[in-house]
Design a protein around this motif. Structure first.
Motif, PDB file in Angstrom:
ATOM      1  N   PRO A 261     -75.256   5.446 -85.890  1.00 35.70           N
ATOM      2  CA  PRO A 261     -75.813   6.681 -86.033  1.00 35.70           C
ATOM      3  C   PRO A 261     -75.946   6.880 -85.022  1.00 35.70           C
ATOM      4  O   PRO A 261     -76.893   8.556 -84.315  1.00 35.70           O
ATOM      5  N   LEU A 262     -75.925   6.411 -83.657  1.00 40.24           N
ATOM      6  CA  LEU A 262     -75.839   6.973 -82.509  1.00 40.24           C
ATOM      7  C   LEU A 262     -75.392   8.426 -82.148  1.00 40.24           C
ATOM      8  O   LEU A 262     -75.559   8.907 -81.280  1.00 40.24           O
ATOM      9  N   ALA A 263     -74.517   7.637 -82.409  1.00 40.75           N
ATOM     10  CA  ALA A 263     -72.798   8.530 -82.302  1.00 40.75           C
ATOM     11  C   ALA A 263     -73.221   9.653 -83.373  1.00 40.75           C
ATOM     12  O   ALA A 263     -73.306  11.132 -82.459  1.00 40.75           O
ATOM     13  N   GLY A 264     -73.684   9.849 -84.102  1.00 44.43           N
ATOM     14  CA  GLY A 264     -74.320  10.796 -85.307  1.00 44.43           C
ATOM     15  C   GLY A 264     -75.174  11.384 -84.668  1.00 44.43           C
ATOM     16  O   GLY A 264     -75.201  13.183 -84.371  1.00 44.43           O
ATOM     17  N   LEU A 265     -76.815  10.874 -83.865  1.00 39.36           N
ATOM     18  CA  LEU A 265     -77.767  11.390 -83.106  1.00 39.36           C
ATOM     19  C   LEU A 265     -76.998  12.173 -81.711  1.00 39.36           C
ATOM     20  O   LEU A 265     -77.432  13.884 -81.705  1.00 39.36           O
ATOM     21  N   VAL A 266     -76.047  11.700 -81.545  1.00 46.48           N
ATOM     22  CA  VAL A 266     -75.569  12.328 -80.058  1.00 46.48           C
ATOM     23  C   VAL A 266     -74.196  13.995 -80.665  1.00 46.48           C
ATOM     24  O   VAL A 266     -75.022  15.296 -79.694  1.00 46.48           O
TER      25      VAL A 266
END
Length: 400
Positions: A261-266
């Protein structure tokens, strides 16, 4: 830029600053849960100290370099428009302080403490605000040139490139100059596993970051009358895409799952205000898969010991986000338009160049002068005992 003097704008951007400030707890617990137990205290200590040093660097130098405004004036000036300029500084500080927080995860478990604080001050005072000013304040005419050459300026609404790619690409030379943790890679080609010390803490860090990210993205509007529900839903969809892609690509691995999810938000930060939600879902899914694939490749084949995978997560997914804004922001793909793919590519490459040069210079000079790495005995004992003289998990209770 004409600022709206309303107290509502002050409250709006202050809430954003508080949410992004809370994200630094997420950075701390994500690192704490990923490193070995003998380095947990150091992870927590680095993040809060880095933030304090970043605040001084950005207040005294960095914010002025980026935006041409300083705060060495009387309170009668500072409190104008309900102190909007001060709260805007606070909000943008929390972005700037993300740079050393990102780097911290890559150099974990073997970096010296005080040289890293010097690096933090230098990066937040000079390297980061130089690029920030180019892209978010129109400094040196770079955005005007992109506009006249490619038909649109570089678009990075909430910092896929300005913050995340910068942090990730600065971390790469730091990791390379530091070298791998002792015992991680062997001469015969074998790799020693260094599993996370606490999946619950890692997951807590991920969740704190996810929640705070909606302040990071939505409040990047910086004014209440410019708030957009599209940004919120696009952030949500990118987070979902990154989660599910990392779950599939990572074969149920909880470390990959909670970084997905952090990758997607980045990746969605740059174009979150111009994409269609389905486009954001695709952008997030690509980022989630990209992180898993590139983390595995860098660790196992290239033997780059980037402990939290900050180069794949922030550097590469941020790069993808900068380019994706030029794709999924186009009307042909359901976006609002007003973007140029060529401007996005050029602006993203410029950010990578500034980050790499800045990272190599700052950490190269520190390596040659003060040294940036713990010695073998200190690393074996762990940064907690070697630097802070205390363990996160004492083996026995006090005798009294």
């Amino acid at each position: 830029m004409v600022q709206d003097p309303s107290s509502g704008n002050v409250l709006f951007i202050l809430l954003g600053a508080i949410l992004v400030l809370a994200m630094h707890a997420g950075f701390a617990f994500l690192e704490l849960g990923t490193v070995r137990k003998k380095n947990q205290v150091n992870a927590l200590s680095k993040i809060i100290t880095d933030f304090a040093v970043s605040a001084l660097a950005y207040f005294l130098i960095g914010y002025g370099l980026a935006y041409g405004r300083h705060f060495l004036v009387g309170d009668d000036v500072l409190n104008k428009d309900h102190g909007y300029a001060l709260t805007r500084f606070f909000f943008l500080l929390t972005f700037a302080a993300a740079i050393p927080a990102i780097v911290s995860g890559g150099i974990a478990e073997r970096a010296k403490f005080w040289p890293q604080l010097i690096a933090t001050f230098t990066l937040v005072a000079f390297v980061y605000p130089f690029f920030e000013g180019l892209m978010w304040n129109g400094n040196l005419g770079v955005q005007a040139w992109l506009q006249s050459t490619f038909g649109a300026p570089f678009h990075d609404f909430a910092g896929s490139v300005v913050v995340h790619a910068m942090g990730g690409w600065i971390a790469l030379p730091a990791v390379l100059l530091l070298g791998a943790r002792r015992g991680r890679y062997h001469a015969n080609g074998q790799i020693s596993a260094h599993p996370p010390s606490s999946i619950p803490f890692l997951a807590l860090g991920s969740w704190i970051l996810i929640v705070g990210w909606f302040g990071f993205n939505v409040m990047s509007a910086q004014k209440l009358d410019q708030i957009s529900g599209l940004v919120a839903v696009n952030s949500l969809m990118a987070m979902v895409g990154g989660t599910l892609a990392a779950l599939a690509a990572g074969r149920n691995d909880p470390g990959f799952l909670h970084n997905g999810p952090l990758a997607g938000l980045v990746a969605v930060c740059a174009g979150s205000d111009v994409m269609h939600p389905l486009g954001a879902l695709v952008v997030g899914a690509v980022a989630g898969g990209l992180f898993v694939w590139m983390f595995t490749l860098t660790q196992n084949r290239w033997k780059i010991d980037d402990v939290l995978g900050v180069w794949p997560l922030h550097g590469l997914c941020g790069t993808w986000g900068g380019i994706a804004a030029g794709l999924f922001g186009m009307k042909a793909l359901g976006g609002l338009g007003g973007v140029s793919l060529l401007s996005q590519i050029v602006g993203t490459l410029l950010g990578i160049a500034v980050a790499l040069i800045g990272g190599f210079v700052v950490y190269g000079v520190l390596k040659k002068t003060l040294g940036i790495r713990l010695d073998a005995e200190e690393e074996f004992n762990g940064a907690d005992l070697s630097i802070h003289r205390i363990s996160a998990t004492p083996e026995r209770e006090a005798s009294w």
